[in-house]
Enzyme design. Structure first.
Site, mmCIF file in Angstrom:
data_model
loop_
_atom_site.group_PDB
_atom_site.id
_atom_site.type_symbol
_atom_site.label_atom_id
_atom_site.label_comp_id
_atom_site.label_asym_id
_atom_site.label_seq_id
_atom_site.Cartn_x
_atom_site.Cartn_y
_atom_site.Cartn_z
ATOM 1 N N ARG A 1 14.202 -7.489 -4.661
ATOM 2 C CA ARG A 1 13.168 -7.476 -3.605
ATOM 3 C C ARG A 1 13.144 -8.778 -2.806
ATOM 4 O O ARG A 1 12.681 -8.794 -1.680
ATOM 5 C CB ARG A 1 11.774 -7.346 -4.250
ATOM 6 N N ARG B 1 18.258 -16.123 2.325
ATOM 7 C CA ARG B 1 18.645 -16.312 3.732
ATOM 8 C C ARG B 1 19.340 -17.647 3.951
ATOM 9 O O ARG B 1 18.889 -18.653 3.426
ATOM 10 C CB ARG B 1 17.397 -16.311 4.629
ATOM 11 N N ARG C 1 1.568 -3.647 -16.720
ATOM 12 C CA ARG C 1 1.298 -5.068 -16.862
ATOM 13 C C ARG C 1 -0.093 -5.273 -16.281
ATOM 14 O O ARG C 1 -0.466 -4.676 -15.269
ATOM 15 C CB ARG C 1 2.300 -5.912 -16.059
ATOM 16 N N ARG D 1 0.532 -18.117 -10.683
ATOM 17 C CA ARG D 1 0.347 -18.702 -9.355
ATOM 18 C C ARG D 1 -1.121 -18.999 -9.102
ATOM 19 O O ARG D 1 -1.998 -18.498 -9.816
ATOM 20 C CB ARG D 1 0.914 -17.803 -8.259
ATOM 21 N N GLU E 1 -3.835 -16.976 -11.531
ATOM 22 C CA GLU E 1 -3.434 -15.635 -11.967
ATOM 23 C C GLU E 1 -2.669 -15.713 -13.267
ATOM 24 O O GLU E 1 -1.687 -16.444 -13.361
ATOM 25 C CB GLU E 1 -2.494 -15.060 -10.902
ATOM 26 N N TYR F 1 5.288 1.842 -8.314
ATOM 27 C CA TYR F 1 5.063 0.488 -7.838
ATOM 28 C C TYR F 1 4.990 0.515 -6.304
ATOM 29 O O TYR F 1 5.887 0.025 -5.624
ATOM 30 C CB TYR F 1 6.255 -0.334 -8.302
ATOM 31 N N ASP G 1 3.661 -0.410 -2.530
ATOM 32 C CA ASP G 1 2.910 -1.362 -1.710
ATOM 33 C C ASP G 1 1.878 -0.588 -0.908
ATOM 34 O O ASP G 1 1.931 0.641 -0.824
ATOM 35 C CB ASP G 1 3.865 -2.113 -0.769
HETATM 36 P P1 FAD Z 1 -6.258 1.785 -6.278
HETATM 37 O O1 FAD Z 1 -6.512 0.745 -5.264
HETATM 38 O O2 FAD Z 1 -6.005 1.355 -7.690
HETATM 39 O O3 FAD Z 1 -7.482 2.806 -6.237
HETATM 40 C C1 FAD Z 1 -7.756 3.723 -7.269
HETATM 41 C C2 FAD Z 1 -9.255 3.851 -7.372
HETATM 42 O O4 FAD Z 1 -9.570 4.921 -8.238
HETATM 43 C C3 FAD Z 1 -9.922 2.597 -7.974
HETATM 44 O O5 FAD Z 1 -10.967 2.172 -7.133
HETATM 45 C C4 FAD Z 1 -10.433 3.075 -9.317
HETATM 46 O O6 FAD Z 1 -11.624 2.420 -9.716
HETATM 47 C C5 FAD Z 1 -10.691 4.550 -9.025
HETATM 48 N N1 FAD Z 1 -10.675 5.380 -10.232
HETATM 49 C C6 FAD Z 1 -9.725 5.425 -11.196
HETATM 50 N N2 FAD Z 1 -10.081 6.324 -12.142
HETATM 51 C C7 FAD Z 1 -11.256 6.870 -11.753
HETATM 52 C C8 FAD Z 1 -12.120 7.843 -12.323
HETATM 53 N N3 FAD Z 1 -11.840 8.445 -13.491
HETATM 54 N N4 FAD Z 1 -13.251 8.159 -11.659
HETATM 55 C C9 FAD Z 1 -13.573 7.556 -10.477
HETATM 56 N N5 FAD Z 1 -12.782 6.626 -9.903
HETATM 57 C C10 FAD Z 1 -11.642 6.275 -10.530
HETATM 58 N N6 FAD Z 1 0.602 -4.237 -1.862
HETATM 59 C C11 FAD Z 1 1.015 -4.780 -0.696
HETATM 60 O O7 FAD Z 1 1.377 -4.044 0.220
HETATM 61 N N7 FAD Z 1 0.974 -6.132 -0.492
HETATM 62 C C12 FAD Z 1 0.553 -7.013 -1.455
HETATM 63 O O8 FAD Z 1 0.542 -8.237 -1.247
HETATM 64 C C13 FAD Z 1 0.131 -6.469 -2.716
HETATM 65 N N8 FAD Z 1 -0.298 -7.276 -3.689
HETATM 66 C C14 FAD Z 1 -0.704 -6.732 -4.884
HETATM 67 C C15 FAD Z 1 -1.154 -7.595 -5.879
HETATM 68 C C16 FAD Z 1 -1.583 -7.079 -7.093
HETATM 69 C C17 FAD Z 1 -2.073 -8.006 -8.178
HETATM 70 C C18 FAD Z 1 -1.534 -5.668 -7.319
HETATM 71 C C19 FAD Z 1 -1.968 -5.094 -8.632
HETATM 72 C C20 FAD Z 1 -1.099 -4.823 -6.322
HETATM 73 C C21 FAD Z 1 -0.669 -5.328 -5.094
HETATM 74 N N9 FAD Z 1 -0.252 -4.492 -4.066
HETATM 75 C C22 FAD Z 1 0.175 -5.042 -2.880
HETATM 76 C C23 FAD Z 1 -0.270 -3.009 -4.212
HETATM 77 C C24 FAD Z 1 -1.580 -2.376 -3.719
HETATM 78 O O9 FAD Z 1 -2.678 -2.904 -4.422
HETATM 79 C C25 FAD Z 1 -1.530 -0.860 -3.942
HETATM 80 O O10 FAD Z 1 -0.385 -0.297 -3.374
HETATM 81 C C26 FAD Z 1 -2.748 -0.091 -3.391
HETATM 82 O O11 FAD Z 1 -3.919 -0.828 -3.401
HETATM 83 C C27 FAD Z 1 -2.927 1.161 -4.218
HETATM 84 O O12 FAD Z 1 -3.960 1.966 -3.698
HETATM 85 P P2 FAD Z 1 -4.420 3.248 -4.516
HETATM 86 O O13 FAD Z 1 -5.473 3.924 -3.700
HETATM 87 O O14 FAD Z 1 -3.248 4.035 -4.930
HETATM 88 O O15 FAD Z 1 -5.008 2.690 -5.902
HETATM 89 N N1 UDP Z 2 10.062 -14.135 -8.524
HETATM 90 C C1 UDP Z 2 10.514 -15.333 -9.053
HETATM 91 N N2 UDP Z 2 9.973 -16.504 -8.608
HETATM 92 C C2 UDP Z 2 9.009 -16.537 -7.653
HETATM 93 C C3 UDP Z 2 8.564 -15.309 -7.097
HETATM 94 C C4 UDP Z 2 9.109 -14.121 -7.569
HETATM 95 O O1 UDP Z 2 11.370 -15.347 -9.929
HETATM 96 O O2 UDP Z 2 8.555 -17.634 -7.302
HETATM 97 C C5 UDP Z 2 10.656 -12.879 -9.065
HETATM 98 C C6 UDP Z 2 9.817 -12.269 -10.194
HETATM 99 O O3 UDP Z 2 10.733 -11.718 -11.119
HETATM 100 C C7 UDP Z 2 9.071 -11.174 -9.520
HETATM 101 C C8 UDP Z 2 10.096 -10.697 -8.481
HETATM 102 O O4 UDP Z 2 10.735 -11.899 -8.067
HETATM 103 O O5 UDP Z 2 8.728 -10.149 -10.412
HETATM 104 C C9 UDP Z 2 9.480 -9.976 -7.303
HETATM 105 O O6 UDP Z 2 8.568 -10.856 -6.675
HETATM 106 P P1 UDP Z 2 7.403 -10.332 -5.753
HETATM 107 O O7 UDP Z 2 6.684 -11.502 -5.224
HETATM 108 O O8 UDP Z 2 7.991 -9.337 -4.829
HETATM 109 O O9 UDP Z 2 6.506 -9.595 -6.843
HETATM 110 P P2 UDP Z 2 5.087 -8.898 -6.739
HETATM 111 O O10 UDP Z 2 4.113 -9.913 -7.254
HETATM 112 O O11 UDP Z 2 4.839 -8.489 -5.311
HETATM 113 O O12 UDP Z 2 5.257 -7.750 -7.644
#
Ligand code: FAD
Ligand code: UDP
Length: 379
Positions: A176, A180, A253, A284, A310, A358, A360
């Site tokens: 991912r 560059r 995770r 981070r 985190e 997984y 976004d």
């Molecule tokens: P969720 O946002 O998980 O929504 C599901 C909802 O269902 C929740 O509110 C939950 O409470 C509710 N629910 C579950 N079970 C029940 C139940 N039984 N009854 C009632 N309600 C329920 N994506 C990016 O594009 N850019 C990023 O930088 C990025 N960073 C991320 C960082 C982290 C730490 C994580 C975990 C994810 C990240 N993502 C990122 C991914 C992004 O969060 C998800 O793709 C997106 O928010 C998922 O939306 P969703 O609606 O599928 O799920």
């Molecule tokens: N990664 C790393 N060093 C960094 C940032 C990312 O080795 O400083 C690796 C790590 O294995 C991570 C993967 O690159 O799981 C993908 O990173 P990304 O930031 O896309 O992960 P996200 O947090 O969005 O899942």
């Protein structure tokens, strides 16, 4: 009472995250009656932001919107104005700072090289230790950027994030990350990128405008009575929970956040600093104000700051599920749950948890719009 089965609602949407909110908005726009149930005390799922001292704090982890999908960008910008934030994390390895993703600034700091040609020669020299197709993340990383970068910027971070040795992780995780030979610190190869001005929660509020939402309501606890209310269910919770974990638990995770309000204007000078050594316990630190350039919506400088450390951990039942572990074992178990899901003719499983993928944010929106296309016809 207007639908075929004389139910109060056409749809119950379980979960008010991005998938649920997009679906509910479109259902309403197509004249359908819809009820959203959310087990948390707030809407927005994992993109939930809360205002603290004028700062939109990303409570469930930093979220940077990025996409190459024009349909998704056109769609989502109806509900929020996005700023011009570009993700450029900094890596801190025992006090040495490096630019991410791997680019000419990184190579210059690591090896004192100045031209792309010199950098390429260094990488080629180091990658020559890998002579067969990479079988794991360690070999893949060395193949991409060489051993020096692997040791300082990848190994410790990855092992903290995934709780496993790099030699036991699949190669694709690291693919991912861009590499560059230019001076470009933009973490994403995306045409569109930014953060909603005013926070993600406001964006979800706009999507859910006029939609009935019941907070603090766990669908699975009230399934019987809720199912009598609607013709169809859009379920965005964990797929294994829907089936009472009858085939076993899917693994995730988990992450936990230690958030602090600090009485200082600038803690680290950047939204994200990755701690890439093995010893620092957090992966981070996010300093939320830099997602909005340190200013409130009127353009005033914000005097305080909020940071989140985190920590990554193995998920156990009862924890918040975050990252699906898409390895062989879990993929096979998911496949068996998917077969059960296919037999639930009145339920659509969507989103990161419902599909155990997984995704976004932009992919979740795209999936939700595809789902709407098949329910309501293409706009
Ligand atoms: P969720 O946002 O998980 O929504 C599901 C909802 O269902 C929740 O509110 C939950 O409470 C509710 N629910 C579950 N079970 C029940 C139940 N039984 N009854 C009632 N309600 C329920 N994506 C990016 O594009 N850019 C990023 O930088 C990025 N960073 C991320 C960082 C982290 C730490 C994580 C975990 C994810 C990240 N993502 C990122 C991914 C992004 O969060 C998800 O793709 C997106 O928010 C998922 O939306 P969703 O609606 O599928 O799920
Ligand atoms: N990664 C790393 N060093 C960094 C940032 C990312 O080795 O400083 C690796 C790590 O294995 C991570 C993967 O690159 O799981 C993908 O990173 P990304 O930031 O896309 O992960 P996200 O947090 O969005 O899942």
């Amino acid at each position: 009472m207007k639908n075929a089965e004389n139910k109060k609602y056409d749809y119950i949407v379980v979960g008010s995250g991005l998938f649920g909110a997009v679906f509910a908005h479109e259902a309403k726009a197509h004249g359908k009656s819809v009820l959203v149930v959310e087990k948390r005390p707030n809407i927005a799922g994992n993109v939930y932001t809360e205002k603290i001292e004028g700062i939109d704090v990303h409570i469930y982890g930093a979220h940077i919107f990025h996409t190459n999908n024009k349909r998704v960008w056109r769609y989502i910008t109806q509900f929020a104005e996005f700023n011009r934030f570009t993700n450029s994390p900094v890596a801190n390895y025992k006090g040495e700072l490096y630019s991410l993703p791997f680019n000419m600034y990184t190579f210059n700091k690591m090896w004192d090289v100045v031209t792309p040609e010199e950098a390429e020669a260094r990488i080629n020299q180091q990658r020559s230790e890998i002579t067969a197709p990479p079988r794991n993340l360690e070999e893949q990383a060395i193949m991409l950027v060489g051993r020096d970068i692997f040791e300082k910027l990848i190994k410790g971070y990855t092992e903290k994030q995934w709780g496993r040795d790099c030699s036991e992780l699949p190669p694709f995780i690291i693919k991912r990350l861009p590499v560059r030979l230019t001076f470009d610190n933009n973490y994403f190869n995306a045409l569109y990128q930014g953060i909603p001005i005013g926070g993600y929660t406001m964006m979800i509020e706009n999507l859910l405008d006029g939609v009935e939402v019941r907070l603090n309501t766990d669908y699975l606890e009230h399934k019987k009575e809720l199912d009598t209310l609607a013709e169809k269910v859009i379920y965005t919770g964990p797929i294994d929970a829907y089936f009472g974990f009858r085939l076993g638990y899917l693994e995730y995770r988990s992450v936990h956040f230690e958030t602090e309000l600090l009485d200082m204007p600038n803690f680290q000078g950047n939204a994200a600093v990755n701690y890439t050594d093995r010893e620092t316990p957090w992966t981070r630190i996010i300093e939320h104000k830099w997602f909005q350039f340190g200013k409130d919506e009127q353009g005033n400088d914000l005097p305080k700051t909020v940071i989140s450390r985190e920590y990554s951990s193995e998920w156990k039942p009862g924890d918040e599920p975050y990252y699906p572990v898409n390895d062989e074992k879990n993929s096979q178990l998911f496949e068996r749950y998917r077969q059960l899901a296919d037999m639930e003719s009145k339920v659509i499983f969507g989103g990161r948890l419902g599909q155990y993928k997984y995704y976004d944010m932009d992919q979740v929106i795209a999936e939700a719009l595809n789902c709407c296309d098949s329910e309501f016809g293409i706009n």
